[in-house]
Design an enzyme around this catalytic site. Sequence first.
Site, PDB file in Angstrom:
ATOM      1  N   CYS A 129     -31.084  -0.195  40.770  1.00 45.29           N
ATOM      2  CA  CYS A 129     -30.836   0.517  42.034  1.00 45.29           C
ATOM      3  C   CYS A 129     -31.828   1.656  42.268  1.00 45.29           C
ATOM      4  O   CYS A 129     -31.778   2.332  43.286  1.00 45.29           O
ATOM      5  CB  CYS A 129     -29.413   1.062  42.061  1.00 45.29           C
ATOM      6  SG  CYS A 129     -29.173   2.446  40.939  1.00 45.29           S
ATOM      7  N   ASP A 186       0.842  -1.199   0.000  1.00 45.40           N
ATOM      8  CA  ASP A 186       0.000   0.000   0.000  1.00 45.40           C
ATOM      9  C   ASP A 186       0.872   1.242   0.000  1.00 45.40           C
ATOM     10  O   ASP A 186       0.546   2.256  -0.603  1.00 45.40           O
ATOM     11  CB  ASP A 186      -0.876   0.030   1.262  1.00 45.40           C
ATOM     12  CG  ASP A 186      -1.914  -1.060   1.232  1.00 45.40           C
ATOM     13  OD1 ASP A 186      -1.965  -1.789   0.230  1.00 45.40           O
ATOM     14  OD2 ASP A 186      -2.659  -1.186   2.223  1.00 45.40           O
ATOM     15  N   CYS A 230     -33.231   3.727  37.387  1.00 41.41           N
ATOM     16  CA  CYS A 230     -32.482   2.499  37.117  1.00 41.41           C
ATOM     17  C   CYS A 230     -33.303   1.285  37.578  1.00 41.41           C
ATOM     18  O   CYS A 230     -33.749   1.239  38.724  1.00 41.41           O
ATOM     19  CB  CYS A 230     -31.142   2.540  37.841  1.00 41.41           C
ATOM     20  SG  CYS A 230     -30.263   0.977  37.724  1.00 41.41           S
ATOM     21  N   ASP A 283     -26.581 -10.296  -2.044  1.00 36.64           N
ATOM     22  CA  ASP A 283     -27.553  -9.645  -1.171  1.00 36.64           C
ATOM     23  C   ASP A 283     -27.050  -8.256  -0.795  1.00 36.64           C
ATOM     24  O   ASP A 283     -26.487  -8.045   0.272  1.00 36.64           O
ATOM     25  CB  ASP A 283     -27.757 -10.518   0.075  1.00 36.64           C
ATOM     26  CG  ASP A 283     -29.000 -10.113   0.839  1.00 36.64           C
ATOM     27  OD1 ASP A 283     -29.771  -9.293   0.317  1.00 36.64           O
ATOM     28  OD2 ASP A 283     -29.194 -10.621   1.952  1.00 36.64           O
ATOM     29  N   LYS A 315     -26.768 -15.057  -6.029  1.00 38.91           N
ATOM     30  CA  LYS A 315     -27.671 -13.912  -5.922  1.00 38.91           C
ATOM     31  C   LYS A 315     -27.146 -13.051  -4.779  1.00 38.91           C
ATOM     32  O   LYS A 315     -27.285 -13.409  -3.602  1.00 38.91           O
ATOM     33  CB  LYS A 315     -29.099 -14.386  -5.645  1.00 38.91           C
ATOM     34  CG  LYS A 315     -30.095 -13.246  -5.612  1.00 38.91           C
ATOM     35  CD  LYS A 315     -31.525 -13.777  -5.573  1.00 38.91           C
ATOM     36  CE  LYS A 315     -32.565 -12.690  -5.650  1.00 38.91           C
ATOM     37  NZ  LYS A 315     -32.425 -11.608  -4.707  1.00 38.91           N
ATOM     38  N   LYS A 318     -29.984 -18.293 -15.308  1.00 37.05           N
ATOM     39  CA  LYS A 318     -30.326 -17.506 -16.504  1.00 37.05           C
ATOM     40  C   LYS A 318     -30.117 -18.360 -17.751  1.00 37.05           C
ATOM     41  O   LYS A 318     -29.175 -19.159 -17.790  1.00 37.05           O
ATOM     42  CB  LYS A 318     -29.406 -16.277 -16.599  1.00 37.05           C
ATOM     43  CG  LYS A 318     -29.569 -15.319 -15.443  1.00 37.05           C
ATOM     44  CD  LYS A 318     -28.532 -14.196 -15.467  1.00 37.05           C
ATOM     45  CE  LYS A 318     -28.737 -13.290 -14.265  1.00 37.05           C
ATOM     46  NZ  LYS A 318     -27.643 -12.335 -14.069  1.00 37.05           N
ATOM     47  N   GLU A 369     -25.434 -18.475 -11.062  1.00 38.43           N
ATOM     48  CA  GLU A 369     -24.478 -17.593 -10.361  1.00 38.43           C
ATOM     49  C   GLU A 369     -25.093 -17.153  -9.034  1.00 38.43           C
ATOM     50  O   GLU A 369     -26.310 -17.284  -8.832  1.00 38.43           O
ATOM     51  CB  GLU A 369     -24.180 -16.372 -11.245  1.00 38.43           C
ATOM     52  CG  GLU A 369     -25.393 -15.497 -11.461  1.00 38.43           C
ATOM     53  CD  GLU A 369     -25.344 -14.639 -12.722  1.00 38.43           C
ATOM     54  OE1 GLU A 369     -24.865 -15.120 -13.762  1.00 38.43           O
ATOM     55  OE2 GLU A 369     -25.804 -13.489 -12.627  1.00 38.43           O
ATOM     56  N   SER A 384     -37.498  -7.110 -11.487  1.00 41.97           N
ATOM     57  CA  SER A 384     -36.980  -8.038 -10.474  1.00 41.97           C
ATOM     58  C   SER A 384     -37.195  -9.461 -10.991  1.00 41.97           C
ATOM     59  O   SER A 384     -37.716  -9.663 -12.087  1.00 41.97           O
ATOM     60  CB  SER A 384     -37.649  -7.805  -9.135  1.00 41.97           C
ATOM     61  OG  SER A 384     -39.002  -8.090  -9.261  1.00 41.97           O
ATOM     62  N   LEU A 385     -36.779 -10.429 -10.210  1.00 48.20           N
ATOM     63  CA  LEU A 385     -36.801 -11.809 -10.680  1.00 48.20           C
ATOM     64  C   LEU A 385     -37.927 -12.591 -10.021  1.00 48.20           C
ATOM     65  O   LEU A 385     -38.294 -12.329  -8.876  1.00 48.20           O
ATOM     66  CB  LEU A 385     -35.471 -12.493 -10.340  1.00 48.20           C
ATOM     67  CG  LEU A 385     -34.215 -11.925 -10.996  1.00 48.20           C
ATOM     68  CD1 LEU A 385     -32.979 -12.583 -10.407  1.00 48.20           C
ATOM     69  CD2 LEU A 385     -34.259 -12.152 -12.498  1.00 48.20           C
ATOM     70  N   CYS A 398     -27.194   4.931  34.213  1.00 50.98           N
ATOM     71  CA  CYS A 398     -27.325   4.999  35.657  1.00 50.98           C
ATOM     72  C   CYS A 398     -25.957   5.433  36.156  1.00 50.98           C
ATOM     73  O   CYS A 398     -24.956   4.783  35.839  1.00 50.98           O
ATOM     74  CB  CYS A 398     -27.668   3.607  36.196  1.00 50.98           C
ATOM     75  SG  CYS A 398     -27.402   3.469  37.967  1.00 50.98           S
ATOM     76  N   TYR A 427       2.022   1.875  -3.461  1.00 49.26           N
ATOM     77  CA  TYR A 427       0.899   2.388  -4.254  1.00 49.26           C
ATOM     78  C   TYR A 427       0.676   3.871  -3.913  1.00 49.26           C
ATOM     79  O   TYR A 427       0.560   4.716  -4.793  1.00 49.26           O
ATOM     80  CB  TYR A 427      -0.382   1.586  -3.977  1.00 49.26           C
ATOM     81  CG  TYR A 427      -1.589   2.173  -4.660  1.00 49.26           C
ATOM     82  CD1 TYR A 427      -1.915   1.807  -5.957  1.00 49.26           C
ATOM     83  CD2 TYR A 427      -2.370   3.138  -4.017  1.00 49.26           C
ATOM     84  CE1 TYR A 427      -2.999   2.377  -6.609  1.00 49.26           C
ATOM     85  CE2 TYR A 427      -3.448   3.726  -4.661  1.00 49.26           C
ATOM     86  CZ  TYR A 427      -3.766   3.338  -5.951  1.00 49.26           C
ATOM     87  OH  TYR A 427      -4.831   3.930  -6.589  1.00 49.26           O
ATOM     88  N   ASP A 428       0.665   4.152  -2.609  1.00 45.95           N
ATOM     89  CA  ASP A 428       0.390   5.525  -2.183  1.00 45.95           C
ATOM     90  C   ASP A 428       1.438   6.494  -2.690  1.00 45.95           C
ATOM     91  O   ASP A 428       1.130   7.625  -3.046  1.00 45.95           O
ATOM     92  CB  ASP A 428       0.344   5.611  -0.648  1.00 45.95           C
ATOM     93  CG  ASP A 428      -0.877   4.915  -0.109  1.00 45.95           C
ATOM     94  OD1 ASP A 428      -1.806   4.691  -0.893  1.00 45.95           O
ATOM     95  OD2 ASP A 428      -0.885   4.581   1.089  1.00 45.95           O
TER      96      ASP A 428
HETATM   97  S1  IVH Z   1     -30.262 -10.512 -12.757  1.00 43.20           S
HETATM   98  C1  IVH Z   1     -33.437  -8.522 -15.484  1.00 43.20           C
HETATM   99  N1  IVH Z   1     -28.391 -11.557 -11.283  1.00 43.20           N
HETATM  100  O1  IVH Z   1     -31.789  -9.671  -7.232  1.00 43.20           O
HETATM  101  C2  IVH Z   1     -32.807  -9.291 -14.386  1.00 43.20           C
HETATM  102  N2  IVH Z   1     -29.972 -10.144 -10.199  1.00 43.20           N
HETATM  103  O2  IVH Z   1     -34.905 -10.032  -7.154  1.00 43.20           O
HETATM  104  C3  IVH Z   1     -31.694  -8.583 -13.761  1.00 43.20           C
HETATM  105  N3  IVH Z   1     -29.518  -9.792  -7.806  1.00 43.20           N
HETATM  106  O3  IVH Z   1     -33.047  -6.711  -8.603  1.00 43.20           O
HETATM  107  C4  IVH Z   1     -31.291  -9.169 -12.470  1.00 43.20           C
HETATM  108  N4  IVH Z   1     -27.714 -11.047  -7.695  1.00 43.20           N
HETATM  109  O4  IVH Z   1     -30.776  -6.633  -7.416  1.00 43.20           O
HETATM  110  C5  IVH Z   1     -29.478 -10.772 -11.293  1.00 43.20           C
HETATM  111  N5  IVH Z   1     -26.622 -12.515 -10.127  1.00 43.20           N
HETATM  112  C6  IVH Z   1     -27.698 -11.740 -10.130  1.00 43.20           C
HETATM  113  C7  IVH Z   1     -28.163 -11.090  -8.978  1.00 43.20           C
HETATM  114  C8  IVH Z   1     -29.317 -10.303  -9.046  1.00 43.20           C
HETATM  115  C9  IVH Z   1     -28.528 -10.257  -7.021  1.00 43.20           C
HETATM  116  C10 IVH Z   1     -30.621  -8.942  -7.335  1.00 43.20           C
HETATM  117  C11 IVH Z   1     -30.926  -7.768  -8.215  1.00 43.20           C
HETATM  118  C12 IVH Z   1     -32.357  -7.926  -8.599  1.00 43.20           C
HETATM  119  C13 IVH Z   1     -32.872  -8.843  -7.553  1.00 43.20           C
HETATM  120  C14 IVH Z   1     -34.012  -9.645  -8.112  1.00 43.20           C
END
Ligand code: IVH
Length: 696
Positions: free
Chosen positions: A438, A50, A435, A134, A132, A317, A130, A99-100, A453, A53-54
């Site tokens: 006491c 580091d 408290c 969080d 998901k 997917k 892959e 969303s999925l 307290c 790098y710095d």
């Molecule tokens: S694909 C059109 N891939 O999960 C689809 N989503 O409930 C695009 N997420 O809103 C999403 N890991 O925030 C995709 N490997 C992954 C993901 C992922 C997390 C989230 C994402 C999405 C939510 C779906």
Amino acid sequence: MYTIEQTKNLQSLTTSALSNAEGIGIEALRNILRFHEYRYYILNDPLISDFEYDSLYKQLEKIEKEAPQLITTDSPTQRVGSSLNNAFTTVQHLVPMLSLENSYNAEDLLDWDRKAKELSGLDVVEYCVEPKFDGASISLIYENDLLSRAATRGDGVEGEEITNNTKQIRSVPLSAKFSEFGIDQIEIRGEVLINKNNFKKYNDQLAEQNLPPLANPRNAASGSLRMKDPKDVGRRNLEAFLYHVSYSTTGNEHRTTEKQQPTTHYGMLEMLWQLGFRSPVKEMKVVKGIEGIIQYVQDFEAKRDDLPYEIDGMVIKVNDLALQDKLGMTTHHPRWAIAYKFKARQATSKLLKVEFQVGRTGSITPVAKIEPVPIGGVTVSSISLFNEDVVREKDLRIGDTVLVERAGDVIPYIVKPLAELRTGDEEEIIFPKKCPVCNDELYKPEDEAVWRCININCEAQVVERIIHFVSKDAMDIKSFGEANVRKFYELGLLKDIPGIYQLDFESISQLEGFGKKSIDNLKQAIENSKSQPLHRLIFALGIRYVGETTAKTLAHAVSNLNDLATFTEEQLLQLDDVGKKVAGSILLFFKNEDNIKMLEKLQGLNISLNNDKKQVSLSDAFGGKSFLFTGTLTQFKRSDAESLVEANGGNIVSGVSSKLNYLVVGADAGSKLEKAKKIPSISVINEEDFLKMLPK
Ligand code: IVH
């Protein structure tokens, strides 16, 4: 991203740059820095320290300061941005962020596969699977190879523009050569995360300041993205995984480019990886048919807790992008992808009552007692609510049905009450004015969120102080432990700290579970503690804000504990690591007659208050210089390194301030490193540099 040849070249350029950065040329210097950022943030495999790098980074800053006309928007210096407050404007996504659909078991996946086969007319479909992630989802747009906009998901159609904050995430490249693939504009989706380790470190810092911890890494990530000052975002050490290309254009369809735009999802993520993004190529798999996918997601779930970051499932997917188009989407989600959710780490339960616990320093913590509920293999029945503000913000009431979460190694917490299930019989949580132990008036300092307290003789505090005194990091009286302290105290066999050394073993031997052997062990452990080093005794006294490191500093400064009682504020402030708050607390401790009497009693009971300077003195090579170790050390144990510093005439301090001379940095160093970088007088060194400094 970099071939072996390029890596070798860049590494040798790095060596020349380190000896003569000015001679290397500004763009070459930038490329060297980008290369090392990639090694560090994407590959997790740095090739330079580091410190090195710095020093290169500072060189670039210097050159750009002298010739501002040479600054480019994707220069590594441009992540820092201005510290002007962000105003998050609303922007429209190029493609709505859908969303999925969720699945929870093998049958759900088999159903989904059946539909995909029907719609595509294929016997077997090729899938990608892959993690998901969080965290918080983001969209990134690159135009002409430059990051032009980053946005939060928002409602999926519109999100908030967070470009400045996103630039603070070092795994998001400021520029990437999409043009090599003929791409002029591209929108990429991904997830911003804070890894478990950094999350814990961050919460430890909050706890030190008496602030409530961040609930979980997911909230921490989404909250971080919306912070006003981009510099604060930088301090959170966020990471980004990119997992989906939602849109891309080629300005000129007939242009021939070196590389072809990929036609599969895997190819897209590989392209992103090649261009320097963190896409999950290492964690993902391409599988023909759903059976292999089912196996993979189940195997992955078993490994979930070993990952450095949180995932809440897997995403499956369709690999072929043309087939994705053919399958299309419903109004809510694409038909070509599905989420497989892991077992919930959330559960609902009933809030039965709130108890108020008194801590060692008198802090009052509300603790929710809930109907016991199993979450992720552990039964949860008691949950800290931290302080009054947390309770008010969540609008919790006794009798509420509450949503409880326990993520990985994060302590359980109440996410929210399910207000729609209220019957009207729920009761307000009343905070005590006195408290609970006491009955003394409680008091809330202006700058704190916790009620206290302040009766130093409050029984609850006395017991907690004794528990702390005997604990492992303090006097380390083995086989004493919290349970025995509580038992002896309740039976009137132990009243205060000196009482540990005056136990009536005759009476104890009458108690169940105290045979001759366990009494002998206890006696021996108590006897051994009488000659513990002075710093352990100082820490054991439980003076507020005096942690182990400060206790060492204090012990170092005196030859007997009684000397410390005579120190003035000025003298205390002279010491490394002692600021006004700590000094004030030490003075307050010694002003209290009861504390002085306790020390006298301890002395009378043959507990050594002397600093026997048992430590071997090897040299004075560090001549009073102060050191601090941060991050994960790989060459030596932290405690050994600290002893080496002290044995060679140096001191250890616990925080980064202008009093610190050397910050020794191991892997994954966080906020201490960031802070030290801003104080020019601190030398930031790595483990090798430290070893070199030691006398032979
Ligand atoms: S694909 C059109 N891939 O999960 C689809 N989503 O409930 C695009 N997420 O809103 C999403 N890991 O925030 C995709 N490997 C992954 C993901 C992922 C997390 C989230 C994402 C999405 C939510 C779906």
